[in-house]
Design a protein around this motif. Structure first.
Motif, PDB file in Angstrom:
ATOM      1  N   GLY A 197      -8.276 -21.414  46.623  1.00  0.00           N
ATOM      2  CA  GLY A 197      -6.748 -21.871  46.588  1.00  0.00           C
ATOM      3  C   GLY A 197      -6.660 -23.321  46.001  1.00  0.00           C
ATOM      4  O   GLY A 197      -6.148 -24.361  46.463  1.00  0.00           O
ATOM      5  N   CYS A 198      -8.133 -23.738  45.070  1.00  0.00           N
ATOM      6  CA  CYS A 198      -7.731 -24.864  44.069  1.00  0.00           C
ATOM      7  C   CYS A 198      -8.021 -24.825  42.960  1.00  0.00           C
ATOM      8  O   CYS A 198      -8.624 -24.227  42.721  1.00  0.00           O
ATOM      9  CB  CYS A 198      -8.603 -26.181  45.015  1.00  0.00           C
ATOM     10  SG  CYS A 198     -10.368 -25.838  44.435  1.00  0.00           S
ATOM     11  N   PRO A 199      -8.192 -25.858  42.205  1.00  0.00           N
ATOM     12  CA  PRO A 199      -7.966 -25.773  40.330  1.00  0.00           C
ATOM     13  C   PRO A 199      -9.144 -25.819  40.228  1.00  0.00           C
ATOM     14  O   PRO A 199     -10.136 -26.284  40.532  1.00  0.00           O
ATOM     15  CB  PRO A 199      -7.936 -27.277  39.816  1.00  0.00           C
ATOM     16  CG  PRO A 199      -6.321 -27.555  40.633  1.00  0.00           C
ATOM     17  CD  PRO A 199      -7.061 -27.178  42.150  1.00  0.00           C
ATOM     18  N   VAL A 200      -9.360 -24.936  39.751  1.00  0.00           N
ATOM     19  CA  VAL A 200     -11.060 -24.495  39.254  1.00  0.00           C
ATOM     20  C   VAL A 200     -11.497 -24.649  37.704  1.00  0.00           C
ATOM     21  O   VAL A 200     -10.247 -23.468  36.296  1.00  0.00           O
ATOM     22  CB  VAL A 200     -11.417 -23.428  39.106  1.00  0.00           C
ATOM     23  CG1 VAL A 200     -12.840 -22.735  39.044  1.00  0.00           C
ATOM     24  CG2 VAL A 200     -11.630 -23.128  40.422  1.00  0.00           C
ATOM     25  N   THR A 216      -8.822 -19.023  29.058  1.00  0.00           N
ATOM     26  CA  THR A 216      -8.322 -17.481  30.437  1.00  0.00           C
ATOM     27  C   THR A 216      -9.508 -18.222  31.102  1.00  0.00           C
ATOM     28  O   THR A 216      -9.332 -17.309  31.982  1.00  0.00           O
ATOM     29  CB  THR A 216      -8.829 -15.770  29.996  1.00  0.00           C
ATOM     30  OG1 THR A 216      -9.911 -15.827  29.461  1.00  0.00           O
ATOM     31  CG2 THR A 216      -7.502 -16.207  28.660  1.00  0.00           C
ATOM     32  N   GLY A 217     -10.551 -18.839  31.274  1.00  0.00           N
ATOM     33  CA  GLY A 217     -11.642 -18.967  31.980  1.00  0.00           C
ATOM     34  C   GLY A 217     -12.904 -17.829  32.176  1.00  0.00           C
ATOM     35  O   GLY A 217     -13.051 -17.566  33.715  1.00  0.00           O
ATOM     36  N   MET A 218     -12.296 -16.845  31.671  1.00  0.00           N
ATOM     37  CA  MET A 218     -13.680 -16.134  30.991  1.00  0.00           C
ATOM     38  C   MET A 218     -14.805 -16.539  30.778  1.00  0.00           C
ATOM     39  O   MET A 218     -14.868 -16.698  29.903  1.00  0.00           O
ATOM     40  CB  MET A 218     -13.125 -15.335  30.602  1.00  0.00           C
ATOM     41  CG  MET A 218     -11.884 -13.788  31.016  1.00  0.00           C
ATOM     42  SD  MET A 218     -11.194 -12.383  30.836  1.00  0.00           S
ATOM     43  CE  MET A 218     -10.678 -11.519  32.134  1.00  0.00           C
ATOM     44  N   VAL A 219     -16.048 -15.913  31.777  1.00  0.00           N
ATOM     45  CA  VAL A 219     -17.519 -16.235  31.282  1.00  0.00           C
ATOM     46  C   VAL A 219     -17.849 -15.008  30.314  1.00  0.00           C
ATOM     47  O   VAL A 219     -17.147 -13.713  30.749  1.00  0.00           O
ATOM     48  CB  VAL A 219     -18.212 -15.987  31.827  1.00  0.00           C
ATOM     49  CG1 VAL A 219     -19.449 -16.189  31.734  1.00  0.00           C
ATOM     50  CG2 VAL A 219     -18.063 -17.711  32.761  1.00  0.00           C
ATOM     51  N   LEU A 220     -18.274 -15.104  28.831  1.00  0.00           N
ATOM     52  CA  LEU A 220     -18.201 -13.689  27.719  1.00  0.00           C
ATOM     53  C   LEU A 220     -19.685 -13.691  27.398  1.00  0.00           C
ATOM     54  O   LEU A 220     -20.095 -13.993  26.318  1.00  0.00           O
ATOM     55  CB  LEU A 220     -17.642 -14.196  26.506  1.00  0.00           C
ATOM     56  CG  LEU A 220     -15.241 -14.216  26.505  1.00  0.00           C
ATOM     57  CD1 LEU A 220     -15.584 -15.002  25.636  1.00  0.00           C
ATOM     58  CD2 LEU A 220     -14.964 -13.623  27.803  1.00  0.00           C
ATOM     59  N   ARG A 221     -20.442 -12.647  28.518  1.00  0.00           N
ATOM     60  CA  ARG A 221     -21.482 -12.465  28.286  1.00  0.00           C
ATOM     61  C   ARG A 221     -22.541 -13.543  27.875  1.00  0.00           C
ATOM     62  O   ARG A 221     -22.896 -13.647  26.871  1.00  0.00           O
ATOM     63  CB  ARG A 221     -21.404 -11.478  26.985  1.00  0.00           C
ATOM     64  CG  ARG A 221     -22.465 -10.272  26.915  1.00  0.00           C
ATOM     65  CD  ARG A 221     -22.647  -9.264  26.035  1.00  0.00           C
ATOM     66  NE  ARG A 221     -21.438  -8.627  26.012  1.00  0.00           N
ATOM     67  CZ  ARG A 221     -21.298  -7.725  25.452  1.00  0.00           C
ATOM     68  NH1 ARG A 221     -22.101  -7.658  23.782  1.00  0.00           N
ATOM     69  NH2 ARG A 221     -20.281  -7.381  25.032  1.00  0.00           N
ATOM     70  N   LEU A 272     -14.220 -15.515  36.352  1.00  0.00           N
ATOM     71  CA  LEU A 272     -14.855 -16.572  37.086  1.00  0.00           C
ATOM     72  C   LEU A 272     -13.540 -17.861  37.454  1.00  0.00           C
ATOM     73  O   LEU A 272     -14.355 -17.619  38.052  1.00  0.00           O
ATOM     74  CB  LEU A 272     -16.230 -17.361  36.953  1.00  0.00           C
ATOM     75  CG  LEU A 272     -16.800 -18.559  36.980  1.00  0.00           C
ATOM     76  CD1 LEU A 272     -17.702 -17.692  38.237  1.00  0.00           C
ATOM     77  CD2 LEU A 272     -18.031 -18.904  36.700  1.00  0.00           C
ATOM     78  N   ARG A 273     -13.337 -18.740  36.797  1.00  0.00           N
ATOM     79  CA  ARG A 273     -11.886 -19.067  37.199  1.00  0.00           C
ATOM     80  C   ARG A 273     -10.697 -18.449  38.230  1.00  0.00           C
ATOM     81  O   ARG A 273     -10.657 -19.076  39.244  1.00  0.00           O
ATOM     82  CB  ARG A 273     -11.509 -19.414  36.321  1.00  0.00           C
ATOM     83  CG  ARG A 273     -10.563 -21.320  36.637  1.00  0.00           C
ATOM     84  CD  ARG A 273      -9.671 -21.229  35.452  1.00  0.00           C
ATOM     85  NE  ARG A 273      -8.523 -20.956  34.538  1.00  0.00           N
ATOM     86  CZ  ARG A 273      -8.440 -21.047  32.888  1.00  0.00           C
ATOM     87  NH1 ARG A 273      -8.956 -22.204  32.644  1.00  0.00           N
ATOM     88  NH2 ARG A 273      -7.606 -19.783  33.192  1.00  0.00           N
ATOM     89  N   ALA A 274     -10.804 -16.905  37.684  1.00  0.00           N
ATOM     90  CA  ALA A 274      -9.605 -16.598  38.838  1.00  0.00           C
ATOM     91  C   ALA A 274     -10.754 -16.185  39.865  1.00  0.00           C
ATOM     92  O   ALA A 274      -9.525 -16.649  40.979  1.00  0.00           O
ATOM     93  CB  ALA A 274      -8.695 -15.319  38.072  1.00  0.00           C
ATOM     94  N   ASP A 306     -10.427 -28.592  51.598  1.00  0.00           N
ATOM     95  CA  ASP A 306     -10.149 -29.527  51.840  1.00  0.00           C
ATOM     96  C   ASP A 306     -10.828 -29.756  50.396  1.00  0.00           C
ATOM     97  O   ASP A 306     -10.651 -30.673  49.687  1.00  0.00           O
ATOM     98  CB  ASP A 306     -10.940 -30.413  52.765  1.00  0.00           C
ATOM     99  CG  ASP A 306     -10.699 -30.335  54.269  1.00  0.00           C
ATOM    100  OD1 ASP A 306      -9.036 -30.647  54.096  1.00  0.00           O
ATOM    101  OD2 ASP A 306     -10.987 -30.717  55.005  1.00  0.00           O
ATOM    102  N   VAL A 307     -11.114 -28.467  49.570  1.00  0.00           N
ATOM    103  CA  VAL A 307     -12.061 -28.629  48.263  1.00  0.00           C
ATOM    104  C   VAL A 307     -10.225 -29.464  47.802  1.00  0.00           C
ATOM    105  O   VAL A 307      -9.669 -29.012  47.285  1.00  0.00           O
ATOM    106  CB  VAL A 307     -12.015 -28.125  47.923  1.00  0.00           C
ATOM    107  CG1 VAL A 307     -12.853 -28.075  46.881  1.00  0.00           C
ATOM    108  CG2 VAL A 307     -13.418 -27.716  48.707  1.00  0.00           C
ATOM    109  N   SER A 308     -10.235 -30.405  46.861  1.00  0.00           N
ATOM    110  CA  SER A 308      -9.681 -30.823  45.815  1.00  0.00           C
ATOM    111  C   SER A 308      -9.298 -30.089  44.464  1.00  0.00           C
ATOM    112  O   SER A 308      -8.424 -29.718  43.708  1.00  0.00           O
ATOM    113  CB  SER A 308      -9.490 -32.159  45.776  1.00  0.00           C
ATOM    114  OG  SER A 308      -9.106 -33.069  46.865  1.00  0.00           O
ATOM    115  N   ALA A 309     -10.438 -29.958  44.038  1.00  0.00           N
ATOM    116  CA  ALA A 309     -11.236 -29.627  42.401  1.00  0.00           C
ATOM    117  C   ALA A 309     -12.305 -28.823  42.640  1.00  0.00           C
ATOM    118  O   ALA A 309     -13.291 -29.239  43.158  1.00  0.00           O
ATOM    119  CB  ALA A 309     -10.737 -30.257  41.735  1.00  0.00           C
ATOM    120  N   ILE A 310     -12.636 -27.554  41.239  1.00  0.00           N
ATOM    121  CA  ILE A 310     -13.739 -27.548  41.691  1.00  0.00           C
ATOM    122  C   ILE A 310     -14.002 -27.166  40.015  1.00  0.00           C
ATOM    123  O   ILE A 310     -13.179 -26.860  39.304  1.00  0.00           O
ATOM    124  CB  ILE A 310     -14.119 -25.568  41.894  1.00  0.00           C
ATOM    125  CG1 ILE A 310     -13.355 -25.752  43.681  1.00  0.00           C
ATOM    126  CG2 ILE A 310     -15.463 -24.997  41.933  1.00  0.00           C
ATOM    127  CD1 ILE A 310     -14.161 -24.011  43.805  1.00  0.00           C
TER     128      ILE A 310
END
Length: 471
Positions: free
Chosen positions: A250-253, A224-229, A241-243, A208-212
């Motif tokens: 299963g929702c947009p992050v 890319t949604g990557m956390v870089l050090r 982290l996003r992927a 039920d979560v629409s977005a994070i």
């Protein structure tokens, strides 16, 4: 009760629930030529029938071999809990019809503890007239379910999770120490477990979560949604982290810099309400900033805008934690201030007595001693206000904001120690037409900022999704 006037020939599934609003003339729908040859079949989403392949085959066989018979009261075929024509629909049927509004639209998530159970289209009626099978669906005008947002504030010392409504207002929250293990995969798995526990407390299913939204200290790659050090999360080197979170929920992050997320929160719910041009500055361990310009968060190239803590205010000044000299953070950040206090605090001052020795002195002790009238503390706070005014003069000339909100140390120090001296000095160094109408105010959200900031990042997930689709 309203019924559709069209029939689906040979049980051809179409991707829409048949309602008076959604059924239109299409190539898949034909009008029967005679009453005897009528065959009306339930047109429902392919997703719903994918859960019921045996019932689909049974429906075909019964349609082909059926004799004339009346509707049996209490019959549970083709779906359980079927109702007679004219009777009211249950909430499940209303939810089903409300999720599909036009042909080709994917089904929306349904609320409730089990999305699989809620998605079964049980509450329909069937009437048999010879070889006629007519499915009567109730006319439903129920409003769509409001989105549920999940926010994660990933700090170096604490992790805050919040569940909120579509506007980003927190409904439920929980906090724990961050406690990084050095294994990013294990850390993210634990964050996901905490998030599911929070959802379970609120009676909300994960689907039920629409977005994070995730508020991160940075650096990170917004594309890319990557956390870089990040400095306070050991082992987090190029972490997707996003992927990872999208795979789990299963929702947009959406990942957002923590200062940007805080600026959005203060703009929507705090000191910046109603402003179109807003600057937020926080001075805790370091100095961070966020810019809302023209009613939108401004990130700049590679999300580098708003780093006001590294604006030089002394060309050959103190060394900053970033390696440069003279940055505002070297004079206004809590870590730099504590380092200075350890070096210059007199042993007999009120600051040293409150801290139990100048080696343990921090900004908290400095502010408290200044409020008690300690001469050394008052002089240090005057120095602090002077450098803050230098930073804000550059900010005002560059951006011309309506409101500047200051958080953490200035808010704790208050009007007499920080805000009044800063306004006075800015008045002497700004053009009148630039300074006219400018408001320099304390941040308002306080301890609620982390939850609001994380949920503000979740709301940005919708904007990011729309921008990706538009491009």
């Amino acid at each position: 009760m309203r019924t559709s006037r069209w029939a689906v020939s040979k049980f051809s599934p179409i991707s829409s629930t048949v309602t008076s609003q959604s059924v239109k003339r299409t190539s898949a729908i034909t009008r029967p030529r005679s009453r005897k040859a009528w065959r009306w079949s339930l047109a429902t989403s392919s997703a719903a029938f994918s859960h019921w392949p045996q019932r689909t085959r049974r429906l075909k066989r019964r349609c082909a071999s059926s004799k004339a018979r009346p509707l049996e009261s209490g019959s549970n075929w083709p779906y359980e809990n079927s109702v007679q024509p004219g009777r009211a629909a249950t909430p499940a049927a209303s939810a089903i019809a409300a999720t599909r509004t036009r042909i080709g639209t994917p089904p929306a998530r349904l609320s409730g503890p089990s999305c699989t159970e809620a998605a079964r289209p049980r509450d329909v009626s069937t009437v048999w007239w010879g070889r006629l099978e007519r499915v009567i669906l109730p006319a439903v005008d129920a409003p769509p379910r409001a989105p549920v947002l999940l926010g994660v504030d990933l700090g170096g010392t604490k992790l805050q999770l919040a569940l909120g409504d579509a506007e980003g207002r927190p409904l439920r929250a929980r906090r724990r120490p961050t406690e990084p293990s050095g294994d990013p995969a294990a850390d993210v798995a634990r964050i996901a477990e905490d998030a599911r526990a929070l959802l379970a407390e609120a009676g909300v299913a994960a689907c039920d979560v629409s977005a994070i939204g995730v508020s991160v200290p940075g650096p990170f790659d917004p594309d890319t949604g990557m956390v870089l050090r990040p400095p306070n999360l050991p082992g987090w080197d190029a972490v997707p982290l996003r992927a990872w979170l999208e795979d789990r929920f299963g929702c947009p992050v959406h990942l957002e810099n923590d200062a940007n997320a805080a600026a959005l929160a203060e703009w929507r719910f705090g000191a910046g309400r109603g402003a179109q041009h807003f600057v937020y500055l926080t001075m805790s361990t370091g100095v961070g900033g966020g810019l809302v310009l023209g009613g939108r968060l401004y990130r700049g190239v590679r999300a580098g805008a708003g780093e006001l803590g590294h604006v030089p205010i002394e060309w050959q000044g103190d060394v900053c934690s970033c390696g440069l000299r003279g940055c505002a953070e070297a004079y206004l950040g809590g870590a730099s201030l504590a380092r200075r206090l350890r070096e210059v605090t007199p042993p007999e001052s009120r600051v040293a007595r409150l801290a139990g020795g100048r080696e343990a002195a921090t900004a908290v002790h400095l502010v408290e001693a200044a409020k008690q009238g300690d001469p050394f503390a008052l002089a240090e706070m005057a120095r602090y206000a002077h450098y803050l005014a230098r930073l804000l003069s550059v900010t005002v000339f560059a951006l011309a904001p309506e409101v500047i909100a200051l958080g953490t140390i200035p808010t704790a120090a208050g009007e007499a120690l920080v805000f009044e001296p800063v306004r006075r000095q800015l008045g002497a160094h700004l053009w009148p037409r630039v300074a006219s109408g400018l408001r320099i105010v304390p941040a308002e959200l306080g301890d609620a900022l982390a939850s609001h900031a994380a949920l503000a990042a979740a709301r940005e997930a919708f904007r990011a999704r729309d921008e990706r689709h538009a491009s």
